[in-house]
Design a protein around this motif. Sequence first.
Motif, PDB file in Angstrom:
ATOM      1  N   ASP A   1      -2.598   3.287  -5.670  1.00  0.00           N
ATOM      2  CA  ASP A   1      -2.381   3.321  -4.203  1.00  0.00           C
ATOM      3  C   ASP A   1      -1.866   1.675  -3.777  1.00  0.00           C
TER       4      ASP A   1
ATOM      5  N   THR B   1      -0.645   8.303   0.489  1.00  0.00           N
ATOM      6  CA  THR B   1      -1.213   9.485  -0.444  1.00  0.00           C
ATOM      7  C   THR B   1       0.238  10.326  -1.326  1.00  0.00           C
ATOM      8  N   PRO B   2       0.959  10.673  -0.228  1.00  0.00           N
ATOM      9  CA  PRO B   2       1.868  11.661  -0.665  1.00  0.00           C
ATOM     10  C   PRO B   2       2.841  11.170  -1.550  1.00  0.00           C
TER      11      PRO B   2
ATOM     12  N   GLN C   1       2.098   8.690  -3.954  1.00  0.00           N
ATOM     13  CA  GLN C   1       1.244   8.108  -5.210  1.00  0.00           C
ATOM     14  C   GLN C   1       1.520   8.965  -6.424  1.00  0.00           C
TER      15      GLN C   1
ATOM     16  N   ILE D   1       3.585   3.736   6.005  1.00  0.00           N
ATOM     17  CA  ILE D   1       2.874   4.829   6.544  1.00  0.00           C
ATOM     18  C   ILE D   1       3.816   5.937   7.095  1.00  0.00           C
ATOM     19  N   PRO D   2       3.899   7.000   6.521  1.00  0.00           N
ATOM     20  CA  PRO D   2       5.011   7.931   6.794  1.00  0.00           C
ATOM     21  C   PRO D   2       4.133   9.282   7.702  1.00  0.00           C
ATOM     22  N   ALA D   3       5.131   9.470   8.862  1.00  0.00           N
ATOM     23  CA  ALA D   3       4.412  10.462  10.024  1.00  0.00           C
ATOM     24  C   ALA D   3       3.648  11.678   9.047  1.00  0.00           C
ATOM     25  N   ILE D   4       2.625  12.214   9.517  1.00  0.00           N
ATOM     26  CA  ILE D   4       1.865  13.466   8.875  1.00  0.00           C
ATOM     27  C   ILE D   4       1.879  14.249  10.316  1.00  0.00           C
ATOM     28  N   ALA D   5       2.281  15.724   9.976  1.00  0.00           N
ATOM     29  CA  ALA D   5       2.487  16.608  10.752  1.00  0.00           C
ATOM     30  C   ALA D   5       1.237  17.689  11.149  1.00  0.00           C
ATOM     31  N   GLY D   6       0.329  17.450  10.014  1.00  0.00           N
ATOM     32  CA  GLY D   6      -0.713  18.720  10.119  1.00  0.00           C
ATOM     33  C   GLY D   6      -1.612  18.645  11.241  1.00  0.00           C
TER      34      GLY D   6
ATOM     35  N   ARG E   1       0.900  -1.181   0.077  1.00  0.00           N
ATOM     36  CA  ARG E   1       0.039   0.260  -0.051  1.00  0.00           C
ATOM     37  C   ARG E   1       0.908   1.124  -0.020  1.00  0.00           C
TER      38      ARG E   1
END
Lengths: 248, 90
Positions: B19, B9-10, B12, B84-89, B6
């Motif tokens: 995906d 998103t960033p 793809q 699964i990369p970390a997302i910070a927002g 899988r």
Amino acid sequence: MRFSDNEAKRYHRQILIDGWGEEGQIKLKKSKVFIAGAGGLGSPVSIYLAIAGIGKIILCDFDTLDLTNLNRQILHDHTRLGLNKALSGKLTIENMNPHVEVKTIQEKILPENVDNIINDADIVVDCMDNFQTRYLLNESAIKKRIPLVYGSIRGMDGMLSFIQHPETPCLRCIFPEAPPAELFPVVGATPGIIGTLQALETIKYLTGIGFNIKGKLLVMDGSKMEFRIFKIYKDPKCPVCGDKSQST
Amino acid sequence: MSVKVRIPTPLQKLTQGQDVVECKPGMIIELIHELDNRFPGIGERISEGGKIRRFVNIYLNEEDIRFIKAEETEVKEGDEVSIIPAIAGG
């Protein structure tokens, strides 16, 4: 502690939830919640905690409101551009529920002030937009032995976990390093979902109802409307909560 | 049968919008190499010098590979790998 007839009526429909009752409502009224950030996540978190009847909300944000915030930060509106976001949030929250006491902190969260700023809150809700500050909140919550509700978003993606030392891994165990900084894309509904989940986790913890998302990471892909849960583990070498840290 | 990977998103954009990508079984690091051969540039977004970046989590089914054998974790046919990369927002 008791509450007024007006409050009893206001909260009637949640008092009906199994295990809640008047006692659960009093627990909320006695609670102090620290909300770090009054932005995309902080907005739904503040609103849902306020209308649920949390006694004291400490809302912290050093930033001022900008037009580009308004696609997602539903605590604020265009009449408050330039106003500090914690102050703007307080105005909205007090309007929604005058029974809640809101304290604002307009300082930037830094290593030297984080412990004082969080003070004696019962729980921290991490609604920040960067990992540097998230890590500071994580460390302080671990030192103070209070839980932290982690949420983050990007685009239509979101994540959630409930961190409570020493039972669960901490944020450093989940992500040992911060991702590169970026101007992240986002649509308001995404923090709307994750922030609402953070509020529910907080309410569950404070009332003692249900189970928090401990030892698990919820990963939402809103573009496909998939919610998946992964296991997370304590890293024995974690510099914050591991065997050799100061916190154990 | 192969391994289902899988793509977050960033990343793809690098997989032409796919995906989910099918890869050959093997070690995680070999799987990253295969991805990079097929989708140039994706490797460095996930790893550096043969090590997975520390803000990227890779799950084998629902387990974090850092707590298995990290880059040397073996992936078998039928397994699912999630990046699964970390997302910070916020």
